[in-house]
Motif scaffolding. Sequence first.
Motif, PDB file in Angstrom:
ATOM      1  N   SER A 345       0.724  -1.126   0.032  1.00 30.03           N
ATOM      2  CA  SER A 345      -0.024  -0.168  -0.148  1.00 30.03           C
ATOM      3  C   SER A 345       0.964   1.190   0.114  1.00 30.03           C
ATOM      4  O   SER A 345       1.650   1.535   0.836  1.00 30.03           O
ATOM      5  N   GLY A 346       0.667   2.241  -1.008  1.00 29.32           N
ATOM      6  CA  GLY A 346       1.496   3.299  -1.150  1.00 29.32           C
ATOM      7  C   GLY A 346       1.111   4.379   0.002  1.00 29.32           C
ATOM      8  O   GLY A 346       2.076   4.887   0.547  1.00 29.32           O
ATOM      9  N   SER A 347      -0.130   4.352   0.342  1.00 31.75           N
ATOM     10  CA  SER A 347      -0.773   5.452   1.197  1.00 31.75           C
ATOM     11  C   SER A 347      -0.195   4.745   2.775  1.00 31.75           C
ATOM     12  O   SER A 347      -0.176   5.573   3.686  1.00 31.75           O
ATOM     13  N   GLY A 348      -0.379   3.697   2.902  1.00 29.91           N
ATOM     14  CA  GLY A 348      -0.008   3.010   4.006  1.00 29.91           C
ATOM     15  C   GLY A 348       1.691   3.015   4.324  1.00 29.91           C
ATOM     16  O   GLY A 348       1.990   3.473   5.694  1.00 29.91           O
ATOM     17  N   ALA A 349       2.516   2.790   3.254  1.00 28.42           N
ATOM     18  CA  ALA A 349       3.865   3.033   3.369  1.00 28.42           C
ATOM     19  C   ALA A 349       4.013   4.561   3.729  1.00 28.42           C
ATOM     20  O   ALA A 349       5.058   4.888   4.653  1.00 28.42           O
ATOM     21  N   ARG A 350       3.291   5.456   3.078  1.00 30.20           N
ATOM     22  CA  ARG A 350       3.520   6.921   3.255  1.00 30.20           C
ATOM     23  C   ARG A 350       3.198   7.512   4.770  1.00 30.20           C
ATOM     24  O   ARG A 350       4.069   8.121   5.494  1.00 30.20           O
ATOM     25  N   GLY A 351       2.067   6.663   5.232  1.00 33.84           N
ATOM     26  CA  GLY A 351       1.767   6.947   6.753  1.00 33.84           C
ATOM     27  C   GLY A 351       2.906   6.310   7.583  1.00 33.84           C
ATOM     28  O   GLY A 351       3.154   7.187   8.744  1.00 33.84           O
ATOM     29  N   LEU A 352       3.461   5.240   7.423  1.00 31.95           N
ATOM     30  CA  LEU A 352       4.314   4.614   8.054  1.00 31.95           C
ATOM     31  C   LEU A 352       5.829   5.754   8.082  1.00 31.95           C
ATOM     32  O   LEU A 352       6.612   5.778   8.928  1.00 31.95           O
ATOM     33  N   MET A 353       6.004   6.053   6.834  1.00 27.72           N
ATOM     34  CA  MET A 353       7.031   6.982   6.631  1.00 27.72           C
ATOM     35  C   MET A 353       7.270   8.338   7.583  1.00 27.72           C
ATOM     36  O   MET A 353       8.057   8.816   8.272  1.00 27.72           O
ATOM     37  N   LEU A 354       5.734   8.737   7.524  1.00 30.61           N
ATOM     38  CA  LEU A 354       5.710  10.018   8.393  1.00 30.61           C
ATOM     39  C   LEU A 354       5.860   9.640   9.970  1.00 30.61           C
ATOM     40  O   LEU A 354       6.058  10.455  10.552  1.00 30.61           O
ATOM     41  N   GLU A 355       4.927   8.670  10.222  1.00 30.40           N
ATOM     42  CA  GLU A 355       5.327   7.827  11.716  1.00 30.40           C
ATOM     43  C   GLU A 355       6.513   7.740  12.067  1.00 30.40           C
ATOM     44  O   GLU A 355       6.871   8.043  13.149  1.00 30.40           O
ATOM     45  N   ALA A 356       7.409   7.454  11.059  1.00 31.22           N
ATOM     46  CA  ALA A 356       8.871   7.347  11.483  1.00 31.22           C
ATOM     47  C   ALA A 356       9.606   8.601  11.748  1.00 31.22           C
ATOM     48  O   ALA A 356      10.329   8.620  12.769  1.00 31.22           O
ATOM     49  N   MET A 357       9.246   9.529  11.005  1.00 27.75           N
ATOM     50  CA  MET A 357       9.932  10.918  11.098  1.00 27.75           C
ATOM     51  C   MET A 357       9.278  11.539  12.475  1.00 27.75           C
ATOM     52  O   MET A 357      10.097  12.236  12.984  1.00 27.75           O
ATOM     53  N   GLN A 358       8.128  11.264  12.756  1.00 30.06           N
ATOM     54  CA  GLN A 358       7.476  12.049  13.722  1.00 30.06           C
ATOM     55  C   GLN A 358       8.048  11.491  15.120  1.00 30.06           C
ATOM     56  O   GLN A 358       8.322  11.999  16.175  1.00 30.06           O
ATOM     57  N   ASN A 359       8.250  10.035  15.139  1.00 31.65           N
ATOM     58  CA  ASN A 359       8.576   9.296  16.193  1.00 31.65           C
ATOM     59  C   ASN A 359      10.156   9.457  16.395  1.00 31.65           C
ATOM     60  O   ASN A 359      10.665   9.527  17.701  1.00 31.65           O
ATOM     61  N   TYR A 360      10.789   9.504  15.511  1.00 28.76           N
ATOM     62  CA  TYR A 360      12.474   9.423  15.420  1.00 28.76           C
ATOM     63  C   TYR A 360      13.144  10.766  15.392  1.00 28.76           C
ATOM     64  O   TYR A 360      14.252  10.958  15.474  1.00 28.76           O
ATOM     65  N   GLY A 361      12.209  11.412  14.343  1.00 27.78           N
ATOM     66  CA  GLY A 361      12.978  12.609  14.049  1.00 27.78           C
ATOM     67  C   GLY A 361      13.156  12.693  12.423  1.00 27.78           C
ATOM     68  O   GLY A 361      13.696  11.547  11.861  1.00 27.78           O
ATOM     69  N   ALA A 362      13.130  13.687  11.698  1.00 29.99           N
ATOM     70  CA  ALA A 362      13.023  13.789  10.350  1.00 29.99           C
ATOM     71  C   ALA A 362      14.655  13.456   9.898  1.00 29.99           C
ATOM     72  O   ALA A 362      15.010  12.805   8.755  1.00 29.99           O
TER      73      ALA A 362
END
Length: 423
Positions: A345-362
Amino acid sequence: MPTGGRFFCNFAAVMVLNYIWIAFFVAAFLTGAVELVMGDTTVFQHIVDSTFDSSKSAFEVALGLTGVLSLWLGIMKIGEKAGVVNVLARGLSPVFSRLFPDIPKGHPVFGSIFMNIASNMLGLDNAATPTGLRAMAQMQELNVKKDTATNPMIMFLVLNTSGLTIIPTTILAFRAANGAQTPTDVFIPILLATSVATIAGIIITSLWQRINLLQPVLLMTIGGLVAFVGLTIWGFGQMDSKTMGTVTSVVSNLVLFGIITLFVVAGWMKRINVCEAFIEGAKDGFATAVRIIPYLVAILVAVGVFRACGAMDMLIGGISWCVEKCGLNTDFVGALPTALMKPLSGSGARGLMLEAMQNYGADSFVGRLSCIFQGSTDTTFYILAVYFGSVNIKYTRHAVACGLLADLAGVIAAIVVAYVFFG
């Protein structure tokens, strides 16, 4: 291949895709049962809710594609009647006739394939899907067995799923929005990883289909691709982040509108009724969007229940434990959800990418690697569902295997590149 062998390969391909789809639901039920025993009484509520949400999302995706499909299928019809697509087809015939040997030389589908690949390289997703569907429809006209994927279809799908992107505009924008000091610092790593995935996809599929890659034309083309990527990397490496962002935006939009204008002007010069040709092509947009809805629902609902039950989190935890026990660096594991979700899922992966940047830092290693994963490959199962679904292909043969192997090459390349640049 003998008839019996061909039947076995087609049957096996259908069974693999069928078992993958079933596995999502079985894994979700078993994981949910374990969570229920452990005291989570809401787990099955989340799973059921995800089925409704995913079904709605699938319809919304198809509905959102309707206008874009109508626009670009209309533009392609103008280009076809004006002869522009045929000119592209003749120019690309020496290369594509070797990479797609089962397609007659000079066939108009080569023009559609070029438009699709060029749109993907420039990150023009909205333009890529309609031209890709047009290419699939043209290849289906040449298909003797209408329910079975042909070799050219599979090669084309792998080129799409490997996701060669020269300008990852959306990812850079998300990084900027999430406070990255240098949003463009992942540009070169993404370019390297996606190039590896594409070249690997071509090689793997060619070996499977017994296409001779040592032909001078193909060697020159692949070498030219590598050189072009290298020059692009060098050119963007000379720019600061602001200039890079400006150039990517200008080039993408200039190319996109330039194509539209070229087709319209060419139609006018050929003295065809441009508006009538556009409407004729645009009529296919709605029908195509309706055809792909069942396939989207099947894929997105399966992915949704797999996520909602917590199976994805358990899978990541298991991988982290194995990597740690092997004495290897586990820094990359936090970004793996994006890599594992991207083929689904492209949208699912995009959400997980944003989640990673928010949790760990961009600007963290995990945040950057998630962005590289997002840009290194494409949504394999989504593309298979949409493209094959648009022409009612049931027997996908080796498309899934080749697509996932190209994805794996891209993931491995992304990890290596991330450690080189940011480790």
